[in-house]
Every structure is written in structure tokens, then in C-alpha cells.
Design an enzyme around this catalytic site. Structure first.
Site, PDB file in Angstrom:
ATOM      1  N   GLU A   1      -6.047  -9.134   3.717  1.00  0.00           N
ATOM      2  CA  GLU A   1      -5.188  -8.466   4.704  1.00  0.00           C
ATOM      3  C   GLU A   1      -5.141  -9.328   5.945  1.00  0.00           C
ATOM      4  O   GLU A   1      -6.180  -9.583   6.562  1.00  0.00           O
ATOM      5  CB  GLU A   1      -5.724  -7.063   5.049  1.00  0.00           C
ATOM      6  CG  GLU A   1      -5.529  -6.063   3.931  1.00  0.00           C
ATOM      7  CD  GLU A   1      -5.894  -4.634   4.314  1.00  0.00           C
ATOM      8  OE1 GLU A   1      -5.734  -4.274   5.498  1.00  0.00           O
ATOM      9  OE2 GLU A   1      -6.334  -3.885   3.413  1.00  0.00           O
TER      10      GLU A   1
ATOM     11  N   TYR B   1      -6.478  -8.972  11.557  1.00  0.00           N
ATOM     12  CA  TYR B   1      -5.109  -8.805  12.053  1.00  0.00           C
ATOM     13  C   TYR B   1      -4.956  -9.444  13.431  1.00  0.00           C
ATOM     14  O   TYR B   1      -5.916  -9.492  14.209  1.00  0.00           O
ATOM     15  CB  TYR B   1      -4.767  -7.315  12.157  1.00  0.00           C
ATOM     16  CG  TYR B   1      -4.535  -6.676  10.789  1.00  0.00           C
ATOM     17  CD1 TYR B   1      -3.284  -6.726  10.195  1.00  0.00           C
ATOM     18  CD2 TYR B   1      -5.566  -6.038  10.102  1.00  0.00           C
ATOM     19  CE1 TYR B   1      -3.059  -6.153   8.943  1.00  0.00           C
ATOM     20  CE2 TYR B   1      -5.349  -5.461   8.854  1.00  0.00           C
ATOM     21  CZ  TYR B   1      -4.084  -5.524   8.278  1.00  0.00           C
ATOM     22  OH  TYR B   1      -3.863  -4.966   7.048  1.00  0.00           O
TER      23      TYR B   1
ATOM     24  N   GLN C   1       2.235  -6.060   5.514  1.00  0.00           N
ATOM     25  CA  GLN C   1       2.390  -5.723   4.107  1.00  0.00           C
ATOM     26  C   GLN C   1       3.791  -6.129   3.668  1.00  0.00           C
ATOM     27  O   GLN C   1       4.623  -6.470   4.499  1.00  0.00           O
ATOM     28  CB  GLN C   1       2.142  -4.248   3.908  1.00  0.00           C
ATOM     29  CG  GLN C   1       0.726  -3.812   4.277  1.00  0.00           C
ATOM     30  CD  GLN C   1       0.397  -2.394   3.785  1.00  0.00           C
ATOM     31  OE1 GLN C   1       1.142  -1.739   3.100  1.00  0.00           O
ATOM     32  NE2 GLN C   1      -0.787  -1.927   4.188  1.00  0.00           N
TER      33      GLN C   1
ATOM     34  N   ASN D   1     -12.309  -1.163  -0.721  1.00  0.00           N
ATOM     35  CA  ASN D   1     -11.604  -1.760   0.415  1.00  0.00           C
ATOM     36  C   ASN D   1     -12.274  -1.325   1.715  1.00  0.00           C
ATOM     37  O   ASN D   1     -12.601  -0.143   1.879  1.00  0.00           O
ATOM     38  CB  ASN D   1     -10.148  -1.272   0.425  1.00  0.00           C
ATOM     39  CG  ASN D   1      -9.425  -1.621   1.721  1.00  0.00           C
ATOM     40  OD1 ASN D   1      -9.071  -2.784   1.935  1.00  0.00           O
ATOM     41  ND2 ASN D   1      -9.220  -0.632   2.593  1.00  0.00           N
ATOM     42  N   GLU D   2     -12.476  -2.232   2.605  1.00  0.00           N
ATOM     43  CA  GLU D   2     -13.032  -1.933   3.937  1.00  0.00           C
ATOM     44  C   GLU D   2     -14.119  -0.862   3.843  1.00  0.00           C
ATOM     45  O   GLU D   2     -14.045   0.191   4.479  1.00  0.00           O
ATOM     46  CB  GLU D   2     -11.920  -1.515   4.915  1.00  0.00           C
ATOM     47  CG  GLU D   2     -10.943  -2.642   5.175  1.00  0.00           C
ATOM     48  CD  GLU D   2     -10.019  -2.471   6.374  1.00  0.00           C
ATOM     49  OE1 GLU D   2      -9.983  -1.384   6.980  1.00  0.00           O
ATOM     50  OE2 GLU D   2      -9.333  -3.446   6.712  1.00  0.00           O
TER      51      GLU D   2
ATOM     52  N   GLU E   1       0.836  -1.201   0.000  1.00  0.00           N
ATOM     53  CA  GLU E   1       0.000   0.000   0.000  1.00  0.00           C
ATOM     54  C   GLU E   1       0.873   1.253   0.000  1.00  0.00           C
ATOM     55  O   GLU E   1       2.031   1.223   0.456  1.00  0.00           O
ATOM     56  CB  GLU E   1      -0.877  -0.024   1.264  1.00  0.00           C
ATOM     57  CG  GLU E   1      -1.784   1.192   1.410  1.00  0.00           C
ATOM     58  CD  GLU E   1      -2.838   1.032   2.515  1.00  0.00           C
ATOM     59  OE1 GLU E   1      -2.753   0.080   3.307  1.00  0.00           O
ATOM     60  OE2 GLU E   1      -3.752   1.874   2.565  1.00  0.00           O
TER      61      GLU E   1
HETATM   62  O1  AHR Z   1      -2.825  -2.548   6.287  1.00  0.00           O
HETATM   63  C1  AHR Z   1      -3.109  -1.350   6.933  1.00  0.00           C
HETATM   64  C2  AHR Z   1      -4.570  -0.966   6.862  1.00  0.00           C
HETATM   65  O2  AHR Z   1      -5.321  -1.900   7.565  1.00  0.00           O
HETATM   66  C3  AHR Z   1      -5.202  -0.973   5.492  1.00  0.00           C
HETATM   67  O3  AHR Z   1      -4.978   0.199   4.793  1.00  0.00           O
HETATM   68  C4  AHR Z   1      -6.650  -1.129   5.796  1.00  0.00           C
HETATM   69  O4  AHR Z   1      -7.350  -1.764   4.756  1.00  0.00           O
HETATM   70  C5  AHR Z   1      -6.655  -1.923   7.092  1.00  0.00           C
HETATM   71  O5  AHR Z   1      -7.473  -1.365   8.037  1.00  0.00           O
END
Ligand code: AHR
Length: 492
Positions: free
Chosen positions: A295, A239, A344, A172-173, A25
Site C-alpha cells: 500500500e 502513504y 487504490q 493486513n495491518e 479494496e
Molecule cells: O487503503 C486504505 C486503507 O489504508 C487500507 O484499508 C488499510 O490497509 C490502510 O490503512
């Protein structure tokens, strides 16, 4: 004693190589400095992309790369990133540190990066602040072969042939940074936007709808109910955050308790995939639509003294184990999970490569993904096991994880021992395979769970040959060091 049977003649599905995908990103030092240094840089580069990183990523066998975001994607206007670099429009990267983005890395540079590292491009379009026309024209610019305004603009910018682009994400999101939408609203918008994401010539598209935040099963339900037939994939973001959102915990300073909390949280991916898949099964029992975990990874506090908006964190043996745990889970769910993208690629979150000026280091996570790349596109084998338990923050976890696959007659078995201080003995029976096997192995282990590579000591944590596995009459026995990851190659 840990025991497992690996069924060499029982495939549970193919491990799509895209499960080993990445995400880059416009965030912090991922694109700028990490991948892109520009053609005039003193750092050796190919068309502006740093050579040391290209080499590392090629060796990793990155199958697919998602770009330009993340949250950045829903603020990105692709036309700002084409044409002569010196005249490209600048913008404020409001999500990530409020820095000024010069748009020097755009569509042409992204496709060049993919070409150089041998990855398929996966582009995420702007729904949150973009228009249908903008998205539709981007597709025309990239993939139309004929005489059209966008295809001619591409030619004017130096690219005659259209690129091949299969993977395209529509936002995205969109429940958060991508527009704060409700699932019903996004489902309608998804149907609307994707209509104009055209497939030109023989370019075959795989359209991915923006999916749920972690355990938001309702989002998946609404999207599948209202838009299933318009998508090839539905995404999911999750995450591993050991602490609270406001104080996630240090990447390098942690104790055994923090370690166990992190392992427990990493294992939650299994529940997430099971439950999202169950929802998807209701609308798509034949599993046509892929679950795309685009992600995932660890998220800690940033390294002290670095910009909080740049999400720069170190990477230890704890990250290595989190990567292994996730990969084992993805293998087990390979009937539904068609792609995942670790967040990432460089210098951001659970990165595989860190850079500082002209220096580079490979993280423990890199080594796990490299050791495991032998499983790409292989048949995942059924495994039945009985493992010792550890109490991880009030939850019983298996101390050992085993995954195995078969391709071209070669069997690879990967294992981890998540205990931070005790070794694990394991006996593996290889069932359904005739004849004798030669076994070789590779090990990632270190003298401390906090061990990591630094620019002063870049190879402190690295892969070593592993000679401890013995195979006799189809029975393998080995001792896994504490907090370690192993891959064995079994060949006749
Ligand atoms: O990876 C960092 C961020 O995490 C991304 O931009 C977003 O999609 C997620 O919340």
C-alpha cells in the site's frame, strides 16, 4: 545544470514487473461502480465488470492485483461471497462508511477480473477476525484439483478447474485495523496460520507476512527474527500525507509550499526502504525475502460533498510527481523490493481511474504508470548524477530524478523535474553502449501544478510526444518543463 551518467553496461538488478502492482479494496466506489457494475447494468460490461475500465487497465499492463483489502480483508469471510448472488449474505462494511456490502463481488468475480485485465491475483486472508480453518479452506477452494469438500463446492459454483494463485497475504495491518496486535503476537499467529495455507498440486505459493506501519522498524525486526523462514515476502505500508492525519490537505487546492511538503514526504520512501532493508539484511543477507510495499500513494482529504468513509480524491500533477518519485525509489531498491501496490485502483485514494456513472477518466497518475511500464522486468541501470537542489520544506531535494533500464537491447530513461515553476536543463551521458541511438520521447506536463482531468475535460492532462531530447555522440541533452515527467526510448 544537471548532469548524469547512465551506465548501459551496469545492471543494479531486475525491476520486478510486480513493482507496478495495484490494490483494490471493498472501499467506497472502488469495487462497486468502479470495477463491478453487474451483468444487468446498462454500462457495457463483461460478466459484470465494466468494459471501459478493463480496457484502461489492460493498456496499463497491471501485473498483479491485491484484493479484498486492506482493513476490509480482516473482516471478510470468503464463503459469504460465493454461490448465487441473490442469496449471498450481506454484511456491514464497518471500516468504510458503514455501508451494507452485498458480497456480489467475491472470489469468482475477482479471478475473472484478473483474467480480463491480465493481472496475477494477490489475495489477502483474514487473520484479525477469521480462523485458521477458514483461511485453509479458502486455499483448498481456490487451488485444489481433486475430490474434496471445498473443491467440489467450487465446482458446484461453476468453476471446474482450480485457479492458479501465487501471492497470498496472511492478514493486513495487524498492528492496527487487522487486530491491534503486538509484533510478537502477530509473528506467532503468522507462523500458525501460514502452516495451513497449503500448496496444492503444482500451485506455487509466495506467502506474504503482514508488515510494518511506515517507520516501525521494530515490527520488521521481530517478524524477521521470529518468522523469516516461513515467508517469501514481508509487507510495508506507507502513504504520502501532506498535512496532519485529521486534516490531510486538499487534493486540488494547494500552493507551491504544499507541493514541496508533499515532494519531501514522498522522498521519505527512500529512507524507509533503506532502513527496513537494513533490518532484513541482518536475518536474510541474500535477500531471499521480498519487501512488498503493498500500500502506497497519496492520501488527501476527500472531495467536498463525498462520503468521508469512501476516500474519494482527485488526482493532479502533484500525484503524477509523487508516483514518479516512488517508482524511481522502487527501481533503486529493486534488489529487495519485489512488489508494490499503489492504493487504490479506481475511485479511492491515488487512483489511476475515476468513474462517474458511465463516464471514466484516466488520472495523471495513470499516465505516469503507463509511461513507466516499459521498465517492467527490465534491468535497472546504474546512474551517477549531480543535480541542482531545491529547498523542500527545510530539506534539500534533487530537482531532477533519473531512472533507466535496459531490456531486449532497448534503453528507457525516465526523468522528472519536481520544480513547480522552473524548467530544468539536463545533460546525460550514455556510457558503456556502442554505436548510435535513435531517441524518441513522451512527456506529461501541464499548465499548472493543480491541473487534473475532470469528467467534462477528461484529457486536459495527457501524454504528448516529446521531441526536445537531442542525442549526439552518446550525450543526451534536454530541457524538462516545470513539474513534468518524461520517458525516452533509445534504440539502435
Ligand atoms: O487503503 C486504505 C486503507 O489504508 C487500507 O484499508 C488499510 O490497509 C490502510 O490503512
Amino acid at each position: 545544470m544537471n548532469k548524469a551518467v547512465v551506465h548501459a553496461d551496469w545492471s543494479i538488478g531486475t525491476i520486478n514487473k510486480n513493482i507496478y502492482g495495484h490494490f483494490a479494496e471493498h472501499l467506497g466506489r472502488c469495487i462497486y461502480e468502479g470495477l463491478w457494475v453487474g451483468e444487468d447494468s446498462e454500462i457495457p460490461n463483461t460478466d459484470g465488470i465494466r468494459n471501459d475500465v478493463i480496457e484502461a487497465l489492460r493498456n496499463l499492463k497491471v501485473p498483479v492485483l491485491r484484493w479484498p483489502g486492506g482493513c476490509f480483508a480482516d473482516e471478510y469471510h470468503w464463503k459469504d461471497g460465493i454461490g448465487p448472488r441473490e442469496t449471498r449474505k450481506r454484511m456491514v462494511n464497518t471500516h468504510w462508511g458503514g455501508v451494507v456490502e452485498n458480497n456480489h463481488f467475491g472470489t469468482h468475480e475477482f479471478f475473472r477480473l484478473c483474467e480480463l485485465i491480465g493481472a496475477e491475483p494477490y489475495i489477502c486472508g483474514n487473520v484479525g477476525s477469521g480462523s485458521i480453518q477458514e483461511m485453509s479452506e479458502w486455499m483448498e477452494y481456490m487451488t485444489f484439483d481433486g475430490d474434496s469438500p471445498m473443491a467440489n463446492l467450487r465446482r458446484q459454483n461453476g468453476r471446474e478447474e482450480p485457479w492458479k494463485l501465487k501471492y497470498f497475504g496472511v492478514g493486513n495491518e495487524n498492528w492496527g485495523c487487522g487486530g491491534e496486535m503486538l509484533p510478537e503476537h502477530y509473528a506467532d499467529l503468522y507462523r500458525n496460520f501460514q502452516t495451513y495455507v497449503r500448496q496444492y498440486g503444482d500451485n506455487k505459493l509466495y506467502k506474504i507476512a503482514g508488515g510494518a506501519n511506515s517507520s516501525d522498524y521494530r515490527w520488521t525486526d521481530v517478524l524477521m527474527n521470529k518468522a523469516e523462514r516461513f515467508m517469501s515476502g514481508l509487507s510495508l505500508h506507507h502513504y504520502t500525507v501532506p498535512g496532519e492525519w485529521a486534516d490531510k490537505g486538499s487534493a486540488t487546492e494547494f500552493d507551491e509550499n504544499d507541493w514541496f511538503v508533499t515532494m519531501k514526504k514522498a522522498e521519505f520512501m527512500d529512507e524507509l526502504l533503506t532502513r527496513h532493508s537494513t533490518v532484513m539484511d541482518r536475518y536474510d543477507p541474500n535477500k531471499r525475502v521480498g519487501l512488498i510495499v503493498d500500500e502506497w500513494g497519496t492520501w488527501f482529504n476527500v472531495e467536498p460533498g463525498t462520503n468521508p468513509g469512501f476516500l474519494y480524491q482527485q488526482n493532479t500533477m502533484r500525484d503524477a510527481l509523487v508516483a514518479a518519485i516512488n517508482l524511481h525509489i522502487f527501481h533503486r531498491h529493486c534488489d529487495r523490493v519485489q512488489m508494490t501496490n499503489i492504493a487504490q485502483m479506481v475511485n479511492v485514494l491515488q487512483a489511476v481511474v475515476l468513474t462517474e456513472g458511465d463516464k471514466i477518466l484516466l488520472t495523471p497518475t495513470y499516465h505516469v504508470l503507463e509511461m513507466y511500464n516499459v521498465h517492467q522486468d527490465a534491468e535497472a541501470l546504474a546512474i551517477h548524477g549531480q543535480f541542482g537542489k531545491v529547498n523542500a520544506d527545510g530539506k534539500e531535494l534533487d530537482q531532477v530524478g533519473v531512472t533507466a533500464s535496459k531490456k531486449d537491447g532497448v534503453i528507457h530513461v525516465s526523468l522528472y523535474n519536481l520544480h513547480p515553476s522552473e524548467q530544468s536543463e539536463i545533460s546525460l551521458e550514455l556510457r558503456g553502449a556502442e554505436g548510435s541511438f535513435n531517441c524518441t520521447g513522451r512527456l506529461l506536463a501541464a499548465d499548472a501544478i493543480q491541473a487534473h482531468n475532470t469528467f467534462e475535460e477528461p484529457s486536459k492532462v495527457s501524454v504528448k510526444a516529446f521531441y526536445e531530447a537531442k542525442i549526439e555522440n552518446g550525450k543526451l541533452s534536454l530541457n524538462l518543463p516545470a513539474a513534468s515527467v518524461v520517458t525516452l526510448r533509445l534504440e539502435q
